[in-house]
Design a protein around this motif. Structure first.
Motif, PDB file in Angstrom:
ATOM      1  N   MET A  69      21.864   9.945  -9.729  1.00 46.90           N
ATOM      2  CA  MET A  69      20.747   8.674  -8.880  1.00 46.90           C
ATOM      3  C   MET A  69      21.676   8.411  -7.097  1.00 46.90           C
ATOM      4  SD  MET A  69      19.491   4.588  -9.077  1.00 46.90           S
ATOM      5  CE  MET A  69      19.027   5.139 -10.815  1.00 46.90           C
ATOM      6  N   GLU A  70      21.130   8.474  -6.169  1.00 49.69           N
ATOM      7  CA  GLU A  70      21.532   8.146  -4.458  1.00 49.69           C
ATOM      8  C   GLU A  70      22.010   7.249  -4.799  1.00 49.69           C
ATOM      9  OE1 GLU A  70      22.672  10.052  -2.482  1.00 49.69           O
ATOM     10  OE2 GLU A  70      22.348  11.547  -3.607  1.00 49.69           O
ATOM     11  N   ILE A  71      23.348   6.161  -3.945  1.00 48.48           N
ATOM     12  CA  ILE A  71      23.242   4.696  -4.181  1.00 48.48           C
ATOM     13  C   ILE A  71      21.287   4.244  -3.082  1.00 48.48           C
ATOM     14  CG2 ILE A  71      24.693   4.732  -1.629  1.00 48.48           C
ATOM     15  CD1 ILE A  71      24.757   2.437  -5.165  1.00 48.48           C
ATOM     16  N   ALA A  72      21.506   5.133  -2.124  1.00 52.06           N
ATOM     17  CA  ALA A  72      20.062   4.669  -1.659  1.00 52.06           C
ATOM     18  C   ALA A  72      19.244   4.125  -2.816  1.00 52.06           C
ATOM     19  CB  ALA A  72      19.633   5.590  -0.375  1.00 52.06           C
ATOM     20  N   ASP A  73      18.316   5.065  -3.206  1.00 50.15           N
ATOM     21  CA  ASP A  73      17.490   4.523  -4.060  1.00 50.15           C
ATOM     22  C   ASP A  73      18.200   3.299  -5.186  1.00 50.15           C
ATOM     23  OD1 ASP A  73      16.058   6.941  -3.132  1.00 50.15           O
ATOM     24  OD2 ASP A  73      16.948   8.506  -4.530  1.00 50.15           O
ATOM     25  N   PHE A  74      19.593   3.398  -5.833  1.00 47.27           N
ATOM     26  CA  PHE A  74      19.374   2.579  -6.522  1.00 47.27           C
ATOM     27  C   PHE A  74      19.168   0.446  -5.285  1.00 47.27           C
ATOM     28  CE2 PHE A  74      22.018  -1.202  -8.728  1.00 47.27           C
ATOM     29  CZ  PHE A  74      21.953  -0.100 -10.014  1.00 47.27           C
ATOM     30  N   LYS A  75      19.792   0.911  -4.378  1.00 46.47           N
ATOM     31  CA  LYS A  75      19.308  -0.502  -3.306  1.00 46.47           C
ATOM     32  C   LYS A  75      18.403  -0.798  -2.728  1.00 46.47           C
ATOM     33  CE  LYS A  75      20.995  -2.355   1.113  1.00 46.47           C
ATOM     34  NZ  LYS A  75      20.302  -2.655   1.223  1.00 46.47           N
ATOM     35  N   ALA A  76      16.890   0.149  -3.189  1.00 46.85           N
ATOM     36  CA  ALA A  76      16.056   0.440  -2.563  1.00 46.85           C
ATOM     37  C   ALA A  76      15.108  -0.332  -3.809  1.00 46.85           C
ATOM     38  CB  ALA A  76      14.816   1.964  -2.433  1.00 46.85           C
ATOM     39  N   VAL A  77      15.307  -0.182  -5.428  1.00 45.34           N
ATOM     40  CA  VAL A  77      15.068  -0.844  -6.169  1.00 45.34           C
ATOM     41  C   VAL A  77      14.845  -1.951  -6.357  1.00 45.34           C
ATOM     42  CG1 VAL A  77      13.986  -1.024  -8.558  1.00 45.34           C
ATOM     43  CG2 VAL A  77      14.148   1.865  -7.437  1.00 45.34           C
ATOM     44  N   TYR A 132      16.290   0.127 -11.977  1.00 45.11           N
ATOM     45  CA  TYR A 132      14.755  -0.419 -11.998  1.00 45.11           C
ATOM     46  C   TYR A 132      15.348  -1.648 -13.490  1.00 45.11           C
ATOM     47  CZ  TYR A 132       9.985  -1.232 -13.872  1.00 45.11           C
ATOM     48  OH  TYR A 132       9.166  -2.014 -14.412  1.00 45.11           O
ATOM     49  N   GLY A 133      16.012  -1.014 -14.474  1.00 40.40           N
ATOM     50  CA  GLY A 133      16.807  -2.357 -14.867  1.00 40.40           C
ATOM     51  C   GLY A 133      17.649  -2.903 -14.690  1.00 40.40           C
ATOM     52  N   THR A 134      17.925  -2.847 -13.787  1.00 36.49           N
ATOM     53  CA  THR A 134      19.008  -4.017 -13.380  1.00 36.49           C
ATOM     54  C   THR A 134      18.150  -5.028 -12.353  1.00 36.49           C
ATOM     55  OG1 THR A 134      21.355  -2.766 -13.074  1.00 36.49           O
ATOM     56  CG2 THR A 134      21.496  -4.464 -12.138  1.00 36.49           C
ATOM     57  N   ALA A 135      17.452  -4.681 -12.012  1.00 37.38           N
ATOM     58  CA  ALA A 135      16.588  -5.369 -11.287  1.00 37.38           C
ATOM     59  C   ALA A 135      16.174  -6.638 -12.260  1.00 37.38           C
ATOM     60  CB  ALA A 135      15.598  -4.503 -10.021  1.00 37.38           C
ATOM     61  N   GLY A 172       0.987  -1.080   0.026  1.00 39.79           N
ATOM     62  CA  GLY A 172      -0.152  -0.346   0.246  1.00 39.79           C
ATOM     63  C   GLY A 172       0.974   1.566  -0.139  1.00 39.79           C
ATOM     64  N   GLY A 173       2.584   1.317  -0.766  1.00 35.65           N
ATOM     65  CA  GLY A 173       2.858   2.131  -0.727  1.00 35.65           C
ATOM     66  C   GLY A 173       2.455   3.407  -1.699  1.00 35.65           C
ATOM     67  N   ALA A 174       3.584   4.497  -1.802  1.00 32.70           N
ATOM     68  CA  ALA A 174       3.636   4.922  -2.468  1.00 32.70           C
ATOM     69  C   ALA A 174       4.460   4.598  -4.072  1.00 32.70           C
ATOM     70  CB  ALA A 174       4.142   6.939  -2.303  1.00 32.70           C
ATOM     71  N   ARG A 175       4.119   4.854  -5.883  1.00 33.73           N
ATOM     72  CA  ARG A 175       5.175   4.200  -6.240  1.00 33.73           C
ATOM     73  C   ARG A 175       6.323   4.699  -6.450  1.00 33.73           C
ATOM     74  NH1 ARG A 175       5.265   7.533 -12.581  1.00 33.73           N
ATOM     75  NH2 ARG A 175       6.214   8.807 -11.054  1.00 33.73           N
ATOM     76  N   ASP A 176       6.908   5.934  -5.613  1.00 35.59           N
ATOM     77  CA  ASP A 176       8.320   5.022  -4.321  1.00 35.59           C
ATOM     78  C   ASP A 176       9.100   4.439  -3.699  1.00 35.59           C
ATOM     79  OD1 ASP A 176       7.823   6.577  -3.032  1.00 35.59           O
ATOM     80  OD2 ASP A 176       9.018   8.452  -2.713  1.00 35.59           O
ATOM     81  N   GLY A 177       8.024   3.151  -3.238  1.00 38.34           N
ATOM     82  CA  GLY A 177       7.911   2.784  -2.340  1.00 38.34           C
ATOM     83  C   GLY A 177       7.092   3.478  -0.775  1.00 38.34           C
ATOM     84  N   SER A 178       7.724   4.724  -0.328  1.00 37.50           N
ATOM     85  CA  SER A 178       6.729   5.674   0.543  1.00 37.50           C
ATOM     86  C   SER A 178       5.690   4.652   1.924  1.00 37.50           C
ATOM     87  CB  SER A 178       7.303   6.778   0.783  1.00 37.50           C
ATOM     88  OG  SER A 178       6.707   7.067  -0.051  1.00 37.50           O
ATOM     89  N   GLY A 179       5.628   4.828   2.589  1.00 33.22           N
ATOM     90  CA  GLY A 179       4.165   4.866   3.267  1.00 33.22           C
ATOM     91  C   GLY A 179       3.975   3.609   3.103  1.00 33.22           C
ATOM     92  N   GLY A 180       2.640   3.041   3.466  1.00 28.65           N
ATOM     93  CA  GLY A 180       1.875   2.293   3.497  1.00 28.65           C
ATOM     94  C   GLY A 180       0.629   1.778   4.104  1.00 28.65           C
ATOM     95  N   SER A 181      -0.439   1.420   3.492  1.00 27.94           N
ATOM     96  CA  SER A 181      -1.641   1.367   3.934  1.00 27.94           C
ATOM     97  C   SER A 181      -2.135   0.224   3.677  1.00 27.94           C
ATOM     98  CB  SER A 181      -2.908   2.527   3.717  1.00 27.94           C
ATOM     99  OG  SER A 181      -3.855   2.171   3.437  1.00 27.94           O
ATOM    100  N   ALA A 225       5.177  -7.001  -7.606  1.00 30.24           N
ATOM    101  CA  ALA A 225       5.039  -5.944  -6.745  1.00 30.24           C
ATOM    102  C   ALA A 225       6.721  -5.266  -6.961  1.00 30.24           C
ATOM    103  CB  ALA A 225       5.609  -6.035  -5.330  1.00 30.24           C
ATOM    104  N   GLY A 226       6.555  -3.999  -7.308  1.00 33.85           N
ATOM    105  CA  GLY A 226       7.794  -2.973  -7.396  1.00 33.85           C
ATOM    106  C   GLY A 226       7.614  -1.463  -7.353  1.00 33.85           C
ATOM    107  N   ILE A 227       8.818  -0.481  -7.013  1.00 35.83           N
ATOM    108  CA  ILE A 227       8.745   0.227  -6.874  1.00 35.83           C
ATOM    109  C   ILE A 227       9.575   1.390  -8.142  1.00 35.83           C
ATOM    110  CG2 ILE A 227       8.197   0.076  -4.766  1.00 35.83           C
ATOM    111  CD1 ILE A 227      11.098   0.822  -4.024  1.00 35.83           C
ATOM    112  N   LEU A 228       9.522   2.718  -8.179  1.00 36.00           N
ATOM    113  CA  LEU A 228      10.504   3.395  -9.034  1.00 36.00           C
ATOM    114  C   LEU A 228      11.050   4.287  -7.687  1.00 36.00           C
ATOM    115  CD1 LEU A 228       8.112   4.040 -12.247  1.00 36.00           C
ATOM    116  CD2 LEU A 228      10.205   2.752 -12.244  1.00 36.00           C
TER     117      LEU A 228
END
Length: 300
Positions: free
Chosen positions: A112-120, A165-168, A40-49, A101-104
């Motif tokens: 790109m921050e390395i944290a955003d690479f890892k999160a995806v 995203y492409g790597t994943a 239930g998170g946002a497109r970037d994976g934040s939040g949840g419901s 399931a996925g995020i962008l």
């Protein structure tokens, strides 16, 4: 023959909206009991419901189907194990897993921050690994399983701003290849869908007129086919707008260079022959590719 899923239990991740919702509704309409998973998170994976998953469950139940909602974060193996345990308690078996399931978090690689690479990677790759690992021994014991990974043209062919995203997505094709071999004797078939569809992932990328032509329900039939008893295995179906194709990794025939030519210049001189795509073919397993090189190297 009509494809049905009576007496089958399916888990669909990211099923609260978009493609996942279409898959869940389609499986339920054809008789499957469905675990509708969505963080239930946002497109970037934040939040949840839990609301999105519950809404899809309500749709299924109103149509006469059977479903339960689950809000597990697929990137958290403990939560995934609890989801699978709950499904087994509720339904007694798990026959189908759709890793959707996925995020962008799109940005050029330099920004790109390395944290955003890892999160995806955590959601797409480890999320699919976690869910597959949690159901794998159940499917082995049953001697039946159908697993669908989700890839993308961004991984297969590349797309600006989507290095994470492409790597994943390309990693999941490798996972499919390995698990196809390991699951074969247990009647576990593993396939991949590479969808083109109007979802929240593509909402701000394509014009509205085009989005109307590539609604998620025009991809769903391909996934349901890959979930069916007579599905192929190790198959990548690309789908969008009601059109379908099959992709694979191919390789040209190896060219053996003489010892005198075994230099960078020798490779350059023969590169036209080496890159002769008219000789290309796919290999069933990595060993078959290795054997092609060993055969040439041994002079056979």
């Amino acid at each position: 023959m009509t494809i049905r899923f009576d007496d089958k239990v399916a888990i669909v991740t990211g099923a609260g909206a978009g493609l996942g919702r279409v898959y869940a509704l389609g499986l339920a309409a054809r008789g499957a009991k469905v675990v509708v998973n969505d963080f239930g998170g946002a497109r970037d994976g934040s939040g949840g419901s839990p609301e999105t998953a519950l809404a899809v469950v309500e749709e299924i139940r109103k149509a006469g189907g059977t479903a339960i909602a689950d809000g597990a974060n697929v990137a958290d193996f403990d939560q995934v194990q609890q989801m699978v345990k709950r499904a087994m308690t509720e339904f007694g078996r798990i026959d189908i897993l759709v890793n959707n399931a996925g995020i962008l978090r799109d940005k050029s690689f330099s920004k790109m921050e390395i944290a955003d690479f890892k999160a995806v990677l955590d959601v797409h790759v480890m999320g699919s690994v976690n869910c597959t690992k949690a159901v794998w021994d159940i499917m082995r014991t049953q001697e039946y399983g159908r697993i669908v990974m989700t890839a993308s043209s961004s991984g297969m062919y590349g797309n600006f701003g989507q290095s994470n995203y492409g790597t994943a997505k390309m990693a999941l094709i490798g996972l499919m290849n390995a698990l196809t071999t390991e699951g074969r004797k247990y009647n576990i078939k593993v396939n991949t869908i590479a969808p083109v569809a109007a979802t929240r992932m593509t909402a701000d990328i394509l014009p509205e007129a085009m989005l109307q032509r590539i609604q998620p329900d025009r991809v769903g039939p391909g996934v349901l086919f890959l979930c069916s008893e007579d599905a192929p295995s190790k198959t990548i179906i690309a789908a969008g707008g009601g059109a379908f194709s099959v992709g694979t990794v191919v390789e040209t025939a190896p060219v053996l260079l003489s010892d005198a030519e075994l230099t960078p210049e020798g490779v350059a001189a023969h590169f036209g022959e080496i890159a002769n795509w008219s000789t290309a073919r796919a290999f069933d397993e990595s060993n078959h590719q290795v054997q092609a090189f060993l055969k040439l190297a041994s002079g056979q």
